[in-house]
Design an enzyme around this catalytic site. Structure first.
Site, PDB file in Angstrom:
ATOM      1  N   CYS A 160       0.804  -1.220   0.000  1.00 26.51           N
ATOM      2  CA  CYS A 160       0.000   0.000   0.000  1.00 26.51           C
ATOM      3  C   CYS A 160       0.838   1.272   0.000  1.00 26.51           C
ATOM      4  O   CYS A 160       0.289   2.371   0.017  1.00 26.51           O
ATOM      5  CB  CYS A 160      -0.965  -0.039   1.175  1.00 26.51           C
ATOM      6  SG  CYS A 160      -1.984  -1.530   1.098  1.00 26.51           S
ATOM      7  N   HIS A 300      -2.349   8.202   5.983  1.00 26.61           N
ATOM      8  CA  HIS A 300      -2.602   6.862   5.446  1.00 26.61           C
ATOM      9  C   HIS A 300      -4.002   6.446   5.932  1.00 26.61           C
ATOM     10  O   HIS A 300      -4.784   5.949   5.156  1.00 26.61           O
ATOM     11  CB  HIS A 300      -1.502   5.904   5.919  1.00 26.61           C
ATOM     12  CG  HIS A 300      -1.590   4.557   5.277  1.00 26.61           C
ATOM     13  ND1 HIS A 300      -1.632   4.385   3.917  1.00 26.61           N
ATOM     14  CD2 HIS A 300      -1.650   3.303   5.808  1.00 26.61           C
ATOM     15  CE1 HIS A 300      -1.719   3.094   3.635  1.00 26.61           C
ATOM     16  NE2 HIS A 300      -1.731   2.409   4.763  1.00 26.61           N
ATOM     17  N   GLU A 311      -0.417   5.737  13.535  1.00 24.42           N
ATOM     18  CA  GLU A 311      -0.102   6.899  12.699  1.00 24.42           C
ATOM     19  C   GLU A 311      -0.244   8.190  13.495  1.00 24.42           C
ATOM     20  O   GLU A 311       0.545   9.131  13.325  1.00 24.42           O
ATOM     21  CB  GLU A 311      -1.006   6.928  11.454  1.00 24.42           C
ATOM     22  CG  GLU A 311      -0.608   8.041  10.479  1.00 24.42           C
ATOM     23  CD  GLU A 311      -1.343   7.959   9.151  1.00 24.42           C
ATOM     24  OE1 GLU A 311      -2.274   7.131   9.026  1.00 24.42           O
ATOM     25  OE2 GLU A 311      -0.965   8.730   8.237  1.00 24.42           O
ATOM     26  N   LYS A 333      -9.426   8.180   2.558  1.00 20.11           N
ATOM     27  CA  LYS A 333      -9.879   6.778   2.457  1.00 20.11           C
ATOM     28  C   LYS A 333     -11.261   6.610   3.087  1.00 20.11           C
ATOM     29  O   LYS A 333     -11.950   5.624   2.806  1.00 20.11           O
ATOM     30  CB  LYS A 333      -8.892   5.837   3.148  1.00 20.11           C
ATOM     31  CG  LYS A 333      -7.569   5.663   2.397  1.00 20.11           C
ATOM     32  CD  LYS A 333      -6.716   4.580   3.026  1.00 20.11           C
ATOM     33  CE  LYS A 333      -5.380   4.404   2.308  1.00 20.11           C
ATOM     34  NZ  LYS A 333      -4.416   5.475   2.640  1.00 20.11           N
ATOM     35  N   HIS A 338      -9.694   2.066   0.516  1.00 18.12           N
ATOM     36  CA  HIS A 338      -8.238   1.951   0.432  1.00 18.12           C
ATOM     37  C   HIS A 338      -7.858   1.406  -0.951  1.00 18.12           C
ATOM     38  O   HIS A 338      -8.096   0.232  -1.250  1.00 18.12           O
ATOM     39  CB  HIS A 338      -7.747   1.020   1.544  1.00 18.12           C
ATOM     40  CG  HIS A 338      -6.265   0.992   1.705  1.00 18.12           C
ATOM     41  ND1 HIS A 338      -5.397   1.540   0.795  1.00 18.12           N
ATOM     42  CD2 HIS A 338      -5.493   0.491   2.702  1.00 18.12           C
ATOM     43  CE1 HIS A 338      -4.159   1.359   1.226  1.00 18.12           C
ATOM     44  NE2 HIS A 338      -4.187   0.724   2.375  1.00 18.12           N
ATOM     45  N   PHE A 397       1.996  -3.350   4.015  1.00 21.95           N
ATOM     46  CA  PHE A 397       2.349  -4.664   4.574  1.00 21.95           C
ATOM     47  C   PHE A 397       3.815  -4.948   4.229  1.00 21.95           C
ATOM     48  O   PHE A 397       4.251  -4.701   3.106  1.00 21.95           O
ATOM     49  CB  PHE A 397       1.479  -5.768   3.952  1.00 21.95           C
ATOM     50  CG  PHE A 397       0.103  -5.916   4.558  1.00 21.95           C
ATOM     51  CD1 PHE A 397      -0.380  -5.023   5.490  1.00 21.95           C
ATOM     52  CD2 PHE A 397      -0.702  -6.984   4.179  1.00 21.95           C
ATOM     53  CE1 PHE A 397      -1.658  -5.179   6.045  1.00 21.95           C
ATOM     54  CE2 PHE A 397      -1.972  -7.147   4.718  1.00 21.95           C
ATOM     55  CZ  PHE A 397      -2.452  -6.254   5.649  1.00 21.95           C
TER      56      PHE A 397
END
Lengths: 414, 81
Positions: A160, A300, A311, A333, A338, A397
């Protein structure tokens, strides 16, 4: 210099409709229609709407191109058209123009289809065009073929954070003189049987199936996972002198690129946000800026328990407490879902539009404050602001952390 | 099976499975030069023919297919031994 933008997203398939949806706080999340999801834990996603392949590609061509690449190609066409860049096959400038795509997966639709055929009908029934549809770099290859780009053509696959890496790496190629023009961005089209099933089994997705538009709620206490989105974002990056010389309309500048790794776990972020904070600090340092210069952060903000708390902690470390509480932060998002490998590029575009138009897009679905998420998330409604620099965060990830710092069209034109 | 029936069914498959332009398909049409079928498309063509007519076309026989007419003849030969 940024001279062109393009998007295909769950809330709009061009920059203007995309931006007006975000400013209106409109969600693009709904029931999954790409396949029958009735026996899946998650039955909602942010699908691209009204995208008819045959409107963009010849029928024969469309059959050979995965939706992943189709989205990217259409976003790149928009960006190149806005930049007013067009190369003929024998143009001497071709060799200094390239393309960089970022992907989490690549052609997952084709992958699922081909594996299904393989298992049902055997090895001699899979399609000869399956492999070229599946491989993630093909989106870049197709763009280079379509637009006669003969320079650096490559692909980043960092989950991502992929398309944030693609923008940063492309800018770096221009900085060191390997290219004058790079079309950079990313895409994803993973709302497939396996994509949803796989993320479901990792317990990563929201299961708020009865309220799709409320499912993506980054930083809210009742968040229960991310919502898959799909689409693409593309940006034309251009050497400053070249852009000025040809009188291009300059839309902004990518001025800082920071990367770090968590080196902690395959899917979980390192608790406390120290990894993400190092990427943010590196991006500000790369751009020669202090936290006080940053006027907006596009987070994010995935709507997972772990990301949003981590975050928030990371922003406090990188910005310092005082600046962290000052700077407006939003996760778009909450509206797009996402977009995985495409998220970084789409959100860098959001960051630039916010700066250039003086409007902060909101984080929608803020109803239940989470004590661990106590910053200004531009809750529920867009609001005006003025600022020249924005930061866009993307984490993936594998422990990838990427932050980009963008400058407005005003500072870029100075 | 008569050649005319093979031709009709092959034409339908070429349009539906390979996305070829129906107007350009005739017995003398060359797959590569007239119908713009590339090396990957040739494999798609063979698979489509095998599925449609229930025949097996090994690579060495496939090499001799250049035109729509040759494809019809090959299938006709296999179905009428």
């Amino acid at each position: 210099m940024v001279t062109g933008l393009g998007v295909v997203t769950p809330v709009g398939n061009d920059v203007e409709s995309f931006w007006s949806a975000l400013v209106a706080g409109r969600s693009g999340i709904g029931p999954i229609t790409h396949f029958d999801a009735s026996n899946y834990r998650t039955r909602i996603a942010g699908e691209v709407k009204g995208f008819n392949p045959e409107q963009h590609f010849e029928k024969r061509e469309a059959r050979r191109i995965d939706p992943y690449s189709q989205y990217f190609m259409v976003a790149c066409r928009q960006a190149l058209a806005q930049a007013d860049i067009k190369y003929g096959p024998d143009d001497p400038e071709n060799a200094s123009a390239g393309v960089m795509v970022g992907a989490g997966f690549g052609g997952m639709n084709a992958f699922v289809e081909e594996i299904t055929v393989l298992l049902k009908r055997g090895p001699e029934r899979v399609s000869p065009t399956g492999i070229p549809k599946i491989i993630a770099n093909m989106a870049a290859g197709l763009v280079s073929i379509e637009h006669n780009l003969l320079g650096p053509v490559s692909c980043v696959v960092t989950a991502c954070s992929a398309s944030a890496n693609a923008l940063g790496d492309a800018a770096e190629l221009i900085r060191r003189g390997a290219a004058d023009v790079m079309v950079a961005g990313g895409a994803e089209a993973a709302i497939t049987t396996y994509g949803v099933a796989g993320f479901n089994q990792a317990r990563a997705l929201s299961i708020r199936n009865d309220e799709p538009e409320k499912a993506s709620r980054p930083f809210d206490a009742e968040r229960d996972g991310f919502v898959m989105g799909e689409g693409a974002g593309a940006v034309v990056l251009e050497d400053r002198d070249r852009a000025i010389e040809r009188g291009a309309t300059i839309l902004g500048e990518l001025i800082g690129y920071g990367m770090s790794a968590d080196a902690y776990h395959i899917t979980l972020p390192r608790p406390g946000g120290t990894g993400a904070a190092r990427a943010m600090s590196a991006a500000m340092r790369d751009g020669g800026l202090e936290p006080g210069n940053i006027s907006y952060i596009n987070a994010h903000g995935t709507s997972t328990e772990a990301n949003d708390a981590g975050e928030t902690a990371a922003i406090k470390i990188a910005m310092g407490k005082e600046e962290a509480y000052r700077v407006p932060i939003s996760s778009t998002k909450s509206m797009t879902g996402h977009i995985l490998g495409g998220a970084g590029a789409v959100e860098a575009i959001v960051s630039l539009l916010a700066l250039n138009r003086g409007i902060l897009p909101p984080t929608i679905n803020q109803e239940h404050p989470d004590p661990e998420c106590d910053l200004d998330y531009v809750a529920n409604a867009a609001r005006p602001f003025t600022g020249e620099y924005a930061m866009s965060n993307s984490f993936g990830f594998g422990g990838h952390n990427v932050a980009l710092v963008l400058g407005s069209e005003r500072v870029a034109r100075e | 099976m008569e050649k005319t029936e093979i031709e009709t069914r092959l034409r339908d498959v070429l349009v539906s499975e390979l996305g070829l332009d129906a107007d350009k398909i005739n017995r003398s049409a060359n797959f590569e030069t007239d119908l713009d079928v590339d090396s990957l498309g040739v494999v798609e063509l063979l698979m489509a023919m095998e599925d449609e007519f229930g025949v097996k076309i090994p690579d060495d026989e496939a090499e001799h297919i250049h035109t729509v007419g040759e494809a019809i003849d090959l299938v006709h030969g296999k179905l009428n031994v």
